[in-house]
Structure formats: C-alpha cells, structure tokens
Design an enzyme around this catalytic site. Sequence first.
Site, PDB file in Angstrom:
ATOM      1  N   GLU A   1     -45.466 -58.545 -95.624  1.00  0.00           N
ATOM      2  CA  GLU A   1     -44.679 -58.801 -96.845  1.00  0.00           C
ATOM      3  C   GLU A   1     -45.241 -57.898 -97.934  1.00  0.00           C
ATOM      4  O   GLU A   1     -46.430 -57.929 -98.204  1.00  0.00           O
ATOM      5  CB  GLU A   1     -44.787 -60.294 -97.192  1.00  0.00           C
ATOM      6  CG  GLU A   1     -44.353 -60.688 -98.588  1.00  0.00           C
ATOM      7  CD  GLU A   1     -42.888 -60.376 -98.903  1.00  0.00           C
ATOM      8  OE1 GLU A   1     -41.993 -60.860 -98.189  1.00  0.00           O
ATOM      9  OE2 GLU A   1     -42.650 -59.631 -99.882  1.00  0.00           O
TER      10      GLU A   1
ATOM     11  N   ASP B   1     -36.594 -59.693 -91.994  1.00  0.00           N
ATOM     12  CA  ASP B   1     -36.142 -60.788 -92.863  1.00  0.00           C
ATOM     13  C   ASP B   1     -36.225 -60.275 -94.298  1.00  0.00           C
ATOM     14  O   ASP B   1     -37.085 -60.670 -95.073  1.00  0.00           O
ATOM     15  CB  ASP B   1     -37.079 -61.982 -92.621  1.00  0.00           C
ATOM     16  CG  ASP B   1     -36.674 -63.218 -93.406  1.00  0.00           C
ATOM     17  OD1 ASP B   1     -35.679 -63.166 -94.138  1.00  0.00           O
ATOM     18  OD2 ASP B   1     -37.384 -64.236 -93.281  1.00  0.00           O
ATOM     19  N   SER B   2     -35.310 -59.373 -94.616  1.00  0.00           N
ATOM     20  CA  SER B   2     -35.423 -58.620 -95.864  1.00  0.00           C
ATOM     21  C   SER B   2     -34.413 -59.053 -96.905  1.00  0.00           C
ATOM     22  O   SER B   2     -33.484 -59.808 -96.641  1.00  0.00           O
ATOM     23  CB  SER B   2     -35.200 -57.142 -95.564  1.00  0.00           C
ATOM     24  OG  SER B   2     -33.836 -56.906 -95.264  1.00  0.00           O
ATOM     25  N   THR B   3     -34.572 -58.526 -98.115  1.00  0.00           N
ATOM     26  CA  THR B   3     -33.563 -58.620 -99.162  1.00  0.00           C
ATOM     27  C   THR B   3     -32.426 -57.651 -98.833  1.00  0.00           C
ATOM     28  O   THR B   3     -32.452 -56.977 -97.809  1.00  0.00           O
ATOM     29  CB  THR B   3     -34.179 -58.212-100.516  1.00  0.00           C
ATOM     30  OG1 THR B   3     -34.685 -56.887-100.368  1.00  0.00           O
ATOM     31  CG2 THR B   3     -35.311 -59.140-100.918  1.00  0.00           C
TER      32      THR B   3
END
Lengths: 282, 282
Positions: B106, B155-157
Amino acid sequence: MDLWFNERNTDTCNLSIKIKNAIYSEKTPFQKIDFYESYDFGIFFTLDGMMMVNEKDEFIYHDMIVHVPMAVNPNIKNVLVIGGGDGGTVRELTRYSNIELIHMVEIDERVVRLCQRYLPQTSSKLEDERVSLFFEDGVKFVKDKKNIYDLILVDSTDPIGPGEGLFTTEFYRDCHRSLNENGILINQHESPYFEEYRVEMLKSHEKLKRIFNICQVYQFHMPTYSSGHWLFGFASKNLHPIRDHKAEEWEKTGLDTRYYNSKIHKGAFALPTYVKDLLESV
Amino acid sequence: MDLWFNERNTDTCNLSIKIKNAIYSEKTPFQKIDFYESYDFGIFFTLDGMMMVNEKDEFIYHDMIVHVPMAVNPNIKNVLVIGGGDGGTVRELTRYSNIELIHMVEIDERVVRLCQRYLPQTSSKLEDERVSLFFEDGVKFVKDKKNIYDLILVDSTDPIGPGEGLFTTEFYRDCHRSLNENGILINQHESPYFEEYRVEMLKSHEKLKRIFNICQVYQFHMPTYSSGHWLFGFASKNLHPIRDHKAEEWEKTGLDTRYYNSKIHKGAFALPTYVKDLLESV
C-alpha cells in the site's frame, strides 16, 4: 439552470441528477407527472417524484421484464401488461411475431398520452394493431378474467399510491386465475439492499409463494433505481425459468437485445447469498 | 448537522449521502483522506473525495475480489495484494488456511493506520502472522519479482492520482512475470455504464488482453460505486474462471459468505450484451 432532481433511496441517500430542462408537469386525479431533460439520462419522467423511465437505461428494465419469460415459453400468444404506461414493455413484446394479443391496462391515461408526446423511444409501438389499451384499474380488470393469458407482466410503480393494489394477495390470486396452465407472472419485485425496499420485496415474495407453484426472483443492474440492484419475480403454474429455459429457440428469433442474452438469463437467477437467505426466510 | 457527501458519477450525477458526523480528515503526501459516519452506510472513508469503503457494502466488493479466484485455484498459497489499505481484501484471504503468505503493498501507510483506528470491520486481520505489509509503490514492488505469486489482487482506486500506474501495460506485464504458471490476476476493472468509467474499463481490458492468455470480466452489484454496476477483471496464464471453477472444493471450505456463492460465481461472468460487445470491440 442549476436544477437537480433527487431520486430518493432513503431519507438520507439520493441519486442526484442535474436537469437541463423541466419539460412538462401535470397533476392528474392519480398522481403528479413530471417530464425532464437531463444531461446523463436524456428525457425521463417521474410519478409523484419517483423516477420511472429514462432514455438511457430503460432498455435494461424492458429487456429483462419481457425476454426472460419469452425465452421460457416461446409459444406465448396472449399477454396482459398491467401498468407500463410508458410503452416500453409493449414495445419489446411487439417484436415477437407469435404474440397475437396484448392487453395493456394503465390506470392513468395521461401517463400514456404524455409518453406518446415526450418519450417516443418507449411509446412508439402502442399503436401496433395487436395492442388494446384499457384505461382502468388493473386490480379490477383481472377480477373477472379466467384462463386467458399466457403471460402477465406487472410493470408497476412501488407499492405506494396508485400501485399499492398491485402488491396484494388478492391481486396475485386474480392473476393466477387469469393465467392458463402454462401461465407466467412477472412482477416488479423491488430491491434487496435498502430496508424500505427490502421489506416490500419480502412481502411480495411471501404472498406469491402461497399462490404459485414456482416462485423465483431474478436481478439486473438498473442504475437509476434505488441501489442499482433491482429484481423481478418469476411466478408460474408449471414452467421453471431455468429448467424450461429454451435458449436455442429464443436465439432463433434473431432479436437484437442490448442487455438480455441467454447467458444473462441464467446468470440473473443466481442471487447473492444474503438475498437468497432473505427470500428463503419468508 | 445537515452535511451531504456527493459521490460523483459524472459532473451532472451524484450519489448523495447524508453525513451524521465528520470523523477525521488528513492530507498525506499522496492524497486527502476523510472518514465520515453516515446514516445508511455506517462509517466510510474517501480518498481525494471518492468513496472507497463503507461498512454496509464492503462485503460485496471483498467477497468478489477474493472468493472468485480462490474457487478457481483452491491451492493458492502465495498472494500479493496491491492497494487495499482498508484491509478488507486481506481479511477475506486470511479465512483460507491453505494460504501461507500475503504480501500487501500500500503506497500510503496513513490509509492503513487510519483504517486500523476507524474501520476495524475491514482492518482487523492485518496483523495475521501470514501478512507482510509494504508501504511502497506497487508499481515498483513488482518490478523485480518473478514467478512468485499464485494470485495478485489489484485493489486500487480509479486510474487518477496515486492509482494511475496500476492501470498501465508495463504494470500488468510486471504482474504477469511475478505470477507463476497457474497465476491469476484480479484487477479493479471500473464500470461499463457512464462514459468516463467505460473508457477506463476498455483501456484496461485492451492492455490485459495483449499480455494474458485468458482475460475475462465479471460483474457485481456495488451500490455505492458509480452506477452500482461494477467489474473485476480475471486475467490468467492458464486457469479459466468457468472451465476451471471448482465449486465443490470451494464449498467444502465451509466459508460463510454474504454475497458470493457458487451460482453467483458463474452468473457474474454472464455480462449484458452491451458490455460484452464493448469488451470484444477492443
């Protein structure tokens, strides 16, 4: 103009849509009808402030209400549409040459006349020669019918205001009697996500289960309806939406559909676990 | 307090959510992070003003990003999560006893630390002993990896701001090399409905198709994301999400899931015709 329409999901959550132009507004004996032009959804209309139909996503709703039962019983000839004043459901039905008769019962003639003026995209086939329009209460219309229809489509508003009677046990029982032995009832089945809609979904399912042999629920992505997760009920006397699905026969019709296809037919009945559990709990 | 948060769908369409309480706000070197308490969705946080995770519907997203690949290859042992600072993806992964190693990368440590403070519902398993946290750029992290992971979850923006690099050909190629021969990549694949998201959906699909043997897309109902119709990409070297679906093996795990189940696994890959046509056009 900086006018925003709020489609209410709950008291504290709305879908807000910027309006280009307020086209027309009228109060009928049944409800308030408003037509707007929006940036994202083209022309849409509301009944008592709730979004009914817009030019951008109406194809999703109308594909799913019509083609699912038509692919289960390709021999459907006699159809009753209750509500559906915008004409989109009838438009999809008229694409089937085997359908011989379409009775459409809409309580409020003004909805039909205004959609004919402002929403030709959905209302264009209401003058098909197989269509008979009845401007009366659908609840009363089915009272004296027996063994007539292959398919009844309840294309109603939510169960408040003029649509309320279309969610009662008595009405569903009258539909059951109006259908012949292979009859199918598709009904507006609300949404599982927000409490207020979930309650209505469960009430509707509970009532239908008491009356019909087969009661299934299917889902579709309808962005302008509450939560975008919307349901139809498939209730029938004999035919099962998956076991009796006639994919090949339907594909032979050659109909061009933007949402519906044979894979989505099956996929739509695969419900999330929390929805399945809720429906099984009643 | 009459404070409303607008989740932007387009310039002229928002999901408006009434806020009970603004909990915390911080500007990091990467983005602005805000935590709110709402009436409908419990606690949620935003990055640069976009809704990321809320307590009400996070289970849908996290079920669908994790359990789909796990039911295709139940022998997954080594997993890389890129982004996902809220911890929900890791939480679902830790439910599988066969998973031995979870690397989570992250870029913004503050997202993780604030979710640990305000969103225990998603972040509670970040301290599982199999989890290693790396606070660095995921794009750089995969540069020197080769043949290590069974599964990569992006699992991104959206592809603006810090998430942009996670939608590039170079990044997808690095992921491909980081995966072993049965490797699966699941990526955030945007939404088909509104133009702006559709463009990104197509760009992403076009790039993945050039690199991976198998490139499928699956959908789910995610009410708080734009249009409620959201997609993940399933890209892999060998395993096919339907042909290699091991429903029985997955069911033997006995995992209790509120959205995912074996029927929805198959149903989620049945896309509306307009979405299928768009994806096939690139």
